[in-house]
Design an enzyme around this catalytic site. Structure first.
Site, PDB file in Angstrom:
ATOM      1  CD  GLN A   1      -4.971  11.756 -20.096  1.00  0.00           C
ATOM      2  OE1 GLN A   1      -5.532  12.517 -20.876  1.00  0.00           O
ATOM      3  NE2 GLN A   1      -3.752  12.006 -19.636  1.00  0.00           N
ATOM      4  CB  CYS A   2      -0.834   8.336 -22.999  1.00  0.00           C
ATOM      5  SG  CYS A   2      -1.482   7.155 -24.193  1.00  0.00           S
ATOM      6  CD  GLN A   3       0.712  14.631 -18.475  1.00  0.00           C
ATOM      7  OE1 GLN A   3      -0.268  15.197 -18.937  1.00  0.00           O
ATOM      8  NE2 GLN A   3       1.715  15.285 -17.941  1.00  0.00           N
TER       9      GLN A   3
ATOM     10  N   PRO B   1     -11.301  12.331 -18.008  1.00  0.00           N
ATOM     11  CG  PRO B   1      -9.500  10.907 -17.548  1.00  0.00           C
ATOM     12  CD  PRO B   1     -10.490  11.262 -18.620  1.00  0.00           C
ATOM     13  CE1 TYR B   2      -5.533  14.293 -14.714  1.00  0.00           C
ATOM     14  CE2 TYR B   2      -5.882  12.637 -16.403  1.00  0.00           C
ATOM     15  CZ  TYR B   2      -5.338  13.017 -15.190  1.00  0.00           C
ATOM     16  OH  TYR B   2      -4.607  12.128 -14.448  1.00  0.00           O
ATOM     17  N   GLY B   3      -9.404  18.267 -17.123  1.00  0.00           N
ATOM     18  CA  GLY B   3      -9.946  19.482 -17.736  1.00  0.00           C
ATOM     19  C   GLY B   3      -9.488  19.558 -19.177  1.00  0.00           C
ATOM     20  N   GLY B   4      -8.200  19.335 -19.345  1.00  0.00           N
ATOM     21  CA  GLY B   4      -7.640  19.334 -20.686  1.00  0.00           C
ATOM     22  C   GLY B   4      -6.381  18.501 -20.707  1.00  0.00           C
ATOM     23  CG  MET B   5      -3.867  14.917 -22.386  1.00  0.00           C
ATOM     24  SD  MET B   5      -2.623  15.051 -21.058  1.00  0.00           S
ATOM     25  CE  MET B   5      -1.116  14.928 -22.012  1.00  0.00           C
ATOM     26  CD  GLU B   6      -0.124  18.487 -21.627  1.00  0.00           C
ATOM     27  OE1 GLU B   6      -1.284  18.447 -21.168  1.00  0.00           O
ATOM     28  OE2 GLU B   6       0.864  18.204 -20.931  1.00  0.00           O
TER      29      GLU B   6
ATOM     30  CG  HIS C   1      -3.097  24.882 -18.493  1.00  0.00           C
ATOM     31  ND1 HIS C   1      -2.392  25.229 -17.367  1.00  0.00           N
ATOM     32  CD2 HIS C   1      -2.846  23.572 -18.693  1.00  0.00           C
ATOM     33  CE1 HIS C   1      -1.744  24.170 -16.914  1.00  0.00           C
ATOM     34  NE2 HIS C   1      -2.007  23.146 -17.705  1.00  0.00           N
ATOM     35  CD  GLU C   2      -4.580  21.511 -21.247  1.00  0.00           C
ATOM     36  OE1 GLU C   2      -3.488  20.967 -21.484  1.00  0.00           O
ATOM     37  OE2 GLU C   2      -5.076  21.542 -20.104  1.00  0.00           O
TER      38      GLU C   2
ATOM     39  CG  HIS D   1       0.849  21.874 -21.428  1.00  0.00           C
ATOM     40  ND1 HIS D   1       1.908  21.641 -20.589  1.00  0.00           N
ATOM     41  CD2 HIS D   1      -0.267  21.752 -20.663  1.00  0.00           C
ATOM     42  CE1 HIS D   1       1.444  21.395 -19.361  1.00  0.00           C
ATOM     43  NE2 HIS D   1       0.127  21.467 -19.374  1.00  0.00           N
TER      44      HIS D   1
ATOM     45  CD  GLU E   1       0.692  20.326 -16.103  1.00  0.00           C
ATOM     46  OE1 GLU E   1       0.133  21.431 -16.275  1.00  0.00           O
ATOM     47  OE2 GLU E   1       0.549  19.372 -16.890  1.00  0.00           O
TER      48      GLU E   1
ATOM     49  CG  ASP F   1      -2.242   8.414 -12.562  1.00  0.00           C
ATOM     50  OD1 ASP F   1      -1.801   9.416 -13.166  1.00  0.00           O
ATOM     51  OD2 ASP F   1      -2.780   7.445 -13.134  1.00  0.00           O
TER      52      ASP F   1
ATOM     53  CE1 TYR G   1      -1.847  21.705 -13.842  1.00  0.00           C
ATOM     54  CE2 TYR G   1      -1.340  20.093 -12.161  1.00  0.00           C
ATOM     55  CZ  TYR G   1      -1.794  20.394 -13.420  1.00  0.00           C
ATOM     56  OH  TYR G   1      -2.182  19.397 -14.260  1.00  0.00           O
TER      57      TYR G   1
HETATM   58  N1  BES Z   1      -1.312  17.724 -18.653  1.00  0.00           N
HETATM   59  C1  BES Z   1      -2.352  18.110 -17.773  1.00  0.00           C
HETATM   60  C2  BES Z   1      -3.290  16.994 -17.429  1.00  0.00           C
HETATM   61  C3  BES Z   1      -2.635  15.798 -16.810  1.00  0.00           C
HETATM   62  C4  BES Z   1      -1.657  15.919 -15.842  1.00  0.00           C
HETATM   63  C5  BES Z   1      -3.030  14.548 -17.177  1.00  0.00           C
HETATM   64  C6  BES Z   1      -1.066  14.783 -15.281  1.00  0.00           C
HETATM   65  C7  BES Z   1      -2.452  13.429 -16.619  1.00  0.00           C
HETATM   66  C8  BES Z   1      -1.470  13.543 -15.668  1.00  0.00           C
HETATM   67  C9  BES Z   1      -3.155  19.286 -18.337  1.00  0.00           C
HETATM   68  O1  BES Z   1      -2.401  20.189 -19.058  1.00  0.00           O
HETATM   69  C10 BES Z   1      -3.730  20.067 -17.186  1.00  0.00           C
HETATM   70  O2  BES Z   1      -2.965  20.556 -16.413  1.00  0.00           O
HETATM   71  N2  BES Z   1      -5.029  20.184 -17.098  1.00  0.00           N
HETATM   72  C11 BES Z   1      -5.695  20.960 -16.084  1.00  0.00           C
HETATM   73  C12 BES Z   1      -6.085  22.292 -16.667  1.00  0.00           C
HETATM   74  C13 BES Z   1      -5.996  23.457 -15.742  1.00  0.00           C
HETATM   75  C14 BES Z   1      -4.740  23.583 -14.956  1.00  0.00           C
HETATM   76  C15 BES Z   1      -6.258  24.754 -16.509  1.00  0.00           C
HETATM   77  C16 BES Z   1      -6.913  20.178 -15.618  1.00  0.00           C
HETATM   78  O3  BES Z   1      -7.133  19.075 -16.159  1.00  0.00           O
HETATM   79  O4  BES Z   1      -7.595  20.598 -14.742  1.00  0.00           O
HETATM   80 ZN    ZN Z   2      -1.180  21.331 -17.737  1.00  0.00          ZN
END
Ligand code: BES
Ligand code: ZN
Length: 641
Positions: free
Chosen positions: A145-147, A270-275, A299-300, A303, A322, A393, A401
């Site tokens: 997980q790089c972001q 650790p996240y819901g999704g990562m694009e 959402h992803e 992105h 976001e 972070d 968002y």
């Molecule tokens: N890119 C983000 C996750 C992220 C943000 C990882 C900042 C690390 C640092 C991803 O697209 C995201 O926003 N995920 C959300 C989904 C939701 C808004 C539908 C999440 O993880 O909850």
């Molecule tokens: Zn996002």
């Protein structure tokens, strides 16, 4: 970053400098990157080499500085010749150790830099999972997980969204691998190759390896997961995936990445999704067997245009990624709702789609109000100031968002609604694709597009300064259609009246009548509003303790969104202690999910309403199963670091 920029013609490349990178990325252009790595599950490291083809943009550049964090540098070559002329500068939190490489005075404008490196056990981008702790228990697992700024702990790089490169990626592993590019055939056993011809920033480099299997979820989409859970993953997304892509294409322009695939990760993701391009990573908490969380995939997917084609130039402008993505996600979900209501007639169907979208505006606004209440005010502005060495972070929250979404929603209404706003969408994306931009450039394009269309006065009326730099809630409250939310609020009011009446007769409440027809987000809005109202009226614990038998649907739900809102309601007002089943079950659940959206508020809830000791002992019990990023964030929340 001053206001003078606003409304003045700006250079086509953002002059903003990313404060979260130690590198001198502004001095170079990256023509290509070759990442050639192998995974050692025994040593729990990734090792290999990265080769950059670079052009120096400024004459007489004497050194190149890359970002690293907890990396071991083994060897450096410039144009094929070994060089000892480098220094790994002492680590400074939170940005790591700059790798400073001197360039020979005779160097050409265009040159090749090759670095052999290895990760260490302190790597924050990677999580290795033992075979026994995976679902299938047949193979160990590794994912990255790089972001935002963890790529530098995986390989030496210009770790900023402000610079992009096409990639060739090659990885050797005893188990199947996925990386963020298009898979390429190879004959080498145990080697997996990927090509990413579209230039991407470092934070989109991704890697996963384990016992991976795949199934189709659309004509240009495949889902991957551990073999055991595959068919559930397929069912969850196969109905919507292609429809999402087509609605998005209708709003913006053609999907350029060829395939949109998704990998469903182990629970500690650790996240819901990562694009990650071509291979979105997602939490297994999306697999709720009712398709109630498919919006995360929308959402992803969004992105793919926003973030992955058009990118924020630094994390200070994170809302550009976001906020825009949430805007598109909600347009996609509204578009799908309209398509599903086609039988009502075109106009009515479109209105229904808008009504559904407006409902998500309310849900979003509420979460913005909540975030503003609990956050450090300095992180509540739309554009952040990270120049004092803040870790992105730490700044991360719902603000970029939801304030970002509201900003766009407000601009949409200001220029006259979606009919007027929609032609701007492809214009903006075409103008900035493959590039990285800042907020002021975004405002410039708005003027560039809307001024000739007679909307300059409408834009001039926007309080740009308040929106962009103001802390707390934005200057304008969104106007929306309240009908779907009103159903939730009516039930909340009924409960509040009941709580005030001191009656003990609960026969007026009935699960199927009260909540039987709710959409997924209506459950959430109902539970969150009830929590807020009960907070204000200091509800009695007797009422709270009756709730599980009135709403067994909530008590039995395995859906993470419902589970976290429901437990917050119970644990905040039920006056439970550590031995009560509700608390025990909730604590156990926190040990099974790694998604920070649930884990962090979960521990905060135990800390505030059960006991700090219990929160800490629960965390200590489960700590080893969490991802390094999640571990650090919870430790900060519980004041352990
Ligand atoms: N890119 C983000 C996750 C992220 C943000 C990882 C900042 C690390 C640092 C991803 O697209 C995201 O926003 N995920 C959300 C989904 C939701 C808004 C539908 C999440 O993880 O909850
Ligand atoms: Zn996002």
């Amino acid at each position: 970053m001053t206001l003078e920029y606003i409304n003045k013609k700006r250079p086509s490349v953002s002059p903003e400098l990313d404060p979260c990178s130690n590198s001198n990325y502004k001095d170079f252009q990256v023509l290509n990157t070759e990442l050639d790595i192998s995974v050692s599950f025994d040593k729990k490291i990734v090792l290999g080499q990265v080769t950059y083809k670079l052009t120096a943009k400024t004459p007489n550049t004497t050194s190149i500085v890359l970002d690293t964090s907890y990396l071991k540098i083994i060897k450096i070559r410039i144009n094929g010749l070994p060089s000892d002329n480098y220094e790994l500068v002492k680590r400074k939190e939170p940005f790591g150790s700059p790798l400073k490489i001197s360039l020979p005075t005779t160097i050409n404008k265009e040159f090749e830099l090759n670095i052999e490196f290895s990760t260490t056990d302190k790597c924050t981008a990677l999580q290795f999972i033992e075979k026994e702790a995976t679902d299938g228990q047949t193979a160990p697992y590794l994912f990255s997980q790089c972001q935002a700024i963890h790529a530098r702990s995986l390989f030496p790089c210009f770790d900023t969204p402000g610079i992009k490169s096409p990639y060739n990626m090659k990885v050797k592993s005893p188990y199947a691998c996925l990386m963020s590019g298009r898979p390429k055939e190879t004959n080498e056993e145990g080697v997996y190759c990927f090509h990413q011809p579209i230039p991407i920033p470092s934070y989109l480099v991704a890697l996963a390896s384990g016992d991976l299997a795949s199934a189709p979820i659309g004509p240009r989409s495949t889902v991957y997961s551990e073999r055991v859970g595959l068919s559930d993953c397929q069912w969850e997304f196969e109905k919507d995936m292609e429809n999402f892509i087509q609605v998005a294409e209708g709003l913006i322009f053609k999907y350029e990445w060829l395939k949109f695939d998704a990998l469903i990760l182990p629970l500690s993701f650790p996240y819901g999704g990562m694009e990650n391009p071509n291979i979105t990573f997602a939490t297994p908490t999306l697999i709720s067997k009712d398709r109630s969380q498919v919006k995360v995939m929308a959402h992803e997917l969004a992105h793919s245009w926003l973030g992955n084609l058009v990118t924020n130039c630094s994390w200070e402008h994170f809302w550009l990624n976001e906020g825009w993505t949430v805007y598109l996600e909600r347009r996609i979900i509204g578009g799908i709702a309209a398509a599903e209501a086609k039988s009502l007639g075109e106009k009515e169907a479109a209105q229904y789609g808008e009504k559904r979208r407006h409902f998500s505006v309310i849900v979003g606004w509420n979460s913005l109000v909540d975030s503003v209440k609990t956050l450090d005010p300095k992180y509540t502005s739309l554009v952040w100031n990270l120049k004092e060495g803040s870790d992105p972070d730490d700044a991360f929250s719902r603000i970029p968002y939801e304030k970002g979404f509201n900003f766009l929603f407000y601009i949409e209404q200001q220029v006259g609604g979606i009919k007027e706003f929609d032609p701007f969408i492809p214009y903006y994306f075409k103008k900035f694709r493959y590039e990285s931009l800042d907020t002021y450039q975004f405002i410039d394009v708005l003027y560039e597009f809307f001024e000739p269309r007679g909307k300059a006065a409408k834009l001039d009326a926007i309080d740009w300064k308040g929106w962009i730099f103001g802390e707390g809630l934005p200057p304008n409250i969104p106007q929306f259609d309240p009908s779907l939310a009103d159903e939730c609020y009516r039930l909340v009011d009924k409960w509040v009246d009941f709580a005030k009446s001191n009656s003990t007769d609960i026969s007026g409440f009935n699960e199927s009548r009260d909540i039987g027809n709710f959409e997924p987000d209506q459950h959430k809005l109902f539970l969150e509003s009830l929590t807020e109202k009960f907070g204000a009226y200091s509800v009695s614990e007797q009422i709270i303790r009756k709730l599980p038998s009135i709403y067994p649907f909530y008590a039995a739900s395995t859906n993470g969104e419902i589970k976290s809102s429901w437990n917050e309601l119970l644990i905040r007002f039920g006056n439970y202690n550590t031995t009560d089943q509700i608390v025990q079950d909730f604590a156990m659940w926190l040990g099974t999910v790694g998604r920070m959206k649930f884990v962090r508020p979960g521990y905060k809830l135990l800390q505030a309403y059960v006991s700090k000791e219990f929160a800490i002992s629960t965390f200590t019990k489960f700590e080893s199963s969490y991802h390094p990023i999640c571990k650090t964030m919870v430790k900060k929340d519980l004041s352990l670091i």
